[in-house]
Design an enzyme around this catalytic site. Sequence first.
Site, PDB file in Angstrom:
ATOM      1  N   LYS A   1     -12.687  -1.268   0.866  1.00 47.98           N
ATOM      2  CA  LYS A   1     -11.928  -0.384  -0.040  1.00 47.98           C
ATOM      3  C   LYS A   1     -12.704  -0.262  -1.356  1.00 47.98           C
ATOM      4  O   LYS A   1     -13.740   0.381  -1.371  1.00 47.98           O
ATOM      5  CB  LYS A   1     -10.500  -0.912  -0.200  1.00 47.98           C
ATOM      6  CG  LYS A   1      -9.710  -0.744   1.114  1.00 47.98           C
ATOM      7  CD  LYS A   1      -8.247  -1.093   1.025  1.00 47.98           C
ATOM      8  CE  LYS A   1      -7.534  -0.677   2.304  1.00 47.98           C
ATOM      9  NZ  LYS A   1      -6.999  -1.799   3.086  1.00 47.98           N
TER      10      LYS A   1
ATOM     11  N   SER B   1       0.793  -1.224   0.000  1.00 49.61           N
ATOM     12  CA  SER B   1       0.000   0.000   0.000  1.00 49.61           C
ATOM     13  C   SER B   1       0.826   1.275   0.000  1.00 49.61           C
ATOM     14  O   SER B   1       0.335   2.320  -0.395  1.00 49.61           O
ATOM     15  CB  SER B   1      -0.925  -0.002   1.212  1.00 49.61           C
ATOM     16  OG  SER B   1      -0.158   0.027   2.402  1.00 49.61           O
TER      17      SER B   1
ATOM     18  N   HIS C   1      -5.869  -4.224  -1.536  1.00 51.56           N
ATOM     19  CA  HIS C   1      -5.653  -3.059  -2.404  1.00 51.56           C
ATOM     20  C   HIS C   1      -5.721  -3.421  -3.885  1.00 51.56           C
ATOM     21  O   HIS C   1      -5.138  -2.722  -4.720  1.00 51.56           O
ATOM     22  CB  HIS C   1      -4.304  -2.401  -2.099  1.00 51.56           C
ATOM     23  CG  HIS C   1      -4.342  -1.475  -0.926  1.00 51.56           C
ATOM     24  ND1 HIS C   1      -4.969  -0.245  -0.948  1.00 51.56           N
ATOM     25  CD2 HIS C   1      -3.863  -1.616   0.328  1.00 51.56           C
ATOM     26  CE1 HIS C   1      -4.844   0.343   0.223  1.00 51.56           C
ATOM     27  NE2 HIS C   1      -4.183  -0.474   1.026  1.00 51.56           N
TER      28      HIS C   1
END
Length: 389
Positions: free
Chosen positions: A242, A183, A211
């Site tokens: 996310k 990240s 991610h």
Amino acid sequence: MLDNLRTELAARVTEMQETGVYKPERILASPQGTRVRDETGREILNLCANNYLGLADDPRVVGAASKTLQERGFGMASVRFICGTQDIHRELEERLAAWLRQEDTILFPSCFDANGGVFEALLDQRDAVISDALNHASIIDGVRLCKAQRFRYANRDMAELEARLQEAADARYRLIVTDGVFSMDGYFAPLDEICVLADRYDALVMVDDSHAVGFVGEGGRGTAARYGVEDRIDILTGTLGKALGGASGGYVAARREIVAVLKQRARPYLFSNSVAPAVAGASLAVLDILEDSGELRHQLERNASRFRSGMTDAGFDLLPGEHAIVPVMFGDAVEASAVAQRLWDAGVYAVAFSFPVVPHGQARIRVQLSAAHTDEDVDRAVAAFVATR
Ligand SMILES: *Cc1c(COP(=O)(O)O)cnc(C)c1O
């Protein structure tokens, strides 16, 4: 005693403030989105949400959440195995499994909990976990909770991974675990090479794709899809918090027997509340959107590449790559945070990271693009960086 504790804690917070590692919270008074409002009503261009597909305030997702809220109530007031499983929980688990090319899925309150529960439930002292040094905190904590031997390799260093696999040769099971995307850098784990080593040394492979899920690789199915190794991944964890709407919830998608044991033994699953019905219902709508079209994912790719080329042309130093995480490198921590403050004053929100989150001398501002950013937003972001000079 309480007075001593309070004095000591207050001194610790002061020290954090003085050394620049204190993390203040900026208060938003709007839904999450590419434009947010602060408490004064000022509009800010947001470049730091994990809202990669712009689904956090998408009317289709909000509508599905609201419909489920009306039809299924606010909460379950139970863990899954007592009376906390609705049909939509099972439907979401089955849909995630089918989409991610895995045999089954188990939902957790968060991906932090998924990673916290998975190792201890599956492994013991006869086993070995071989973990990338930059893996997420929840993987580090999850590994600490289990009795397996621990091995660590430098970030994406395949020679070190191979050496660790050799050291772990006597273990009953060897499990390689890596983030799909790191990240702070936006770098991909080289899953193709990792799977070759896993085959050579007879190891299991676990990927945390928080991610990546929803927007990386074919169909947005993640890093394994990007490298064409979906069949070789034994355990896939990820978050609903996310790209997939951004509310909360996590999952482990894996071989059938792994999920079966996790449902019996994973402590955050057994002892923490069910995912709220509205989140499950909205997540099903998110999967409909992703399966229906790749448009959001392609728009995100265009936005990331527009920002990367605009910033490069303007002379900024970026870490190379293709991911929607774009680290703008400054090196010096004071400079990075001063630039972030100037951006905020100009109505652009991006966060500076420095040691210990990233190595000494590699301070940066991490920009995260969203599919919901327009070309004008991206250009304004570049112009705002230029104006801080
Ligand atoms: C964000 C993140 C998590 C935590 O996800 P939550 O669902 O918010 O708990 C876990 N692992 C990685 C790699 C992440 O980026």
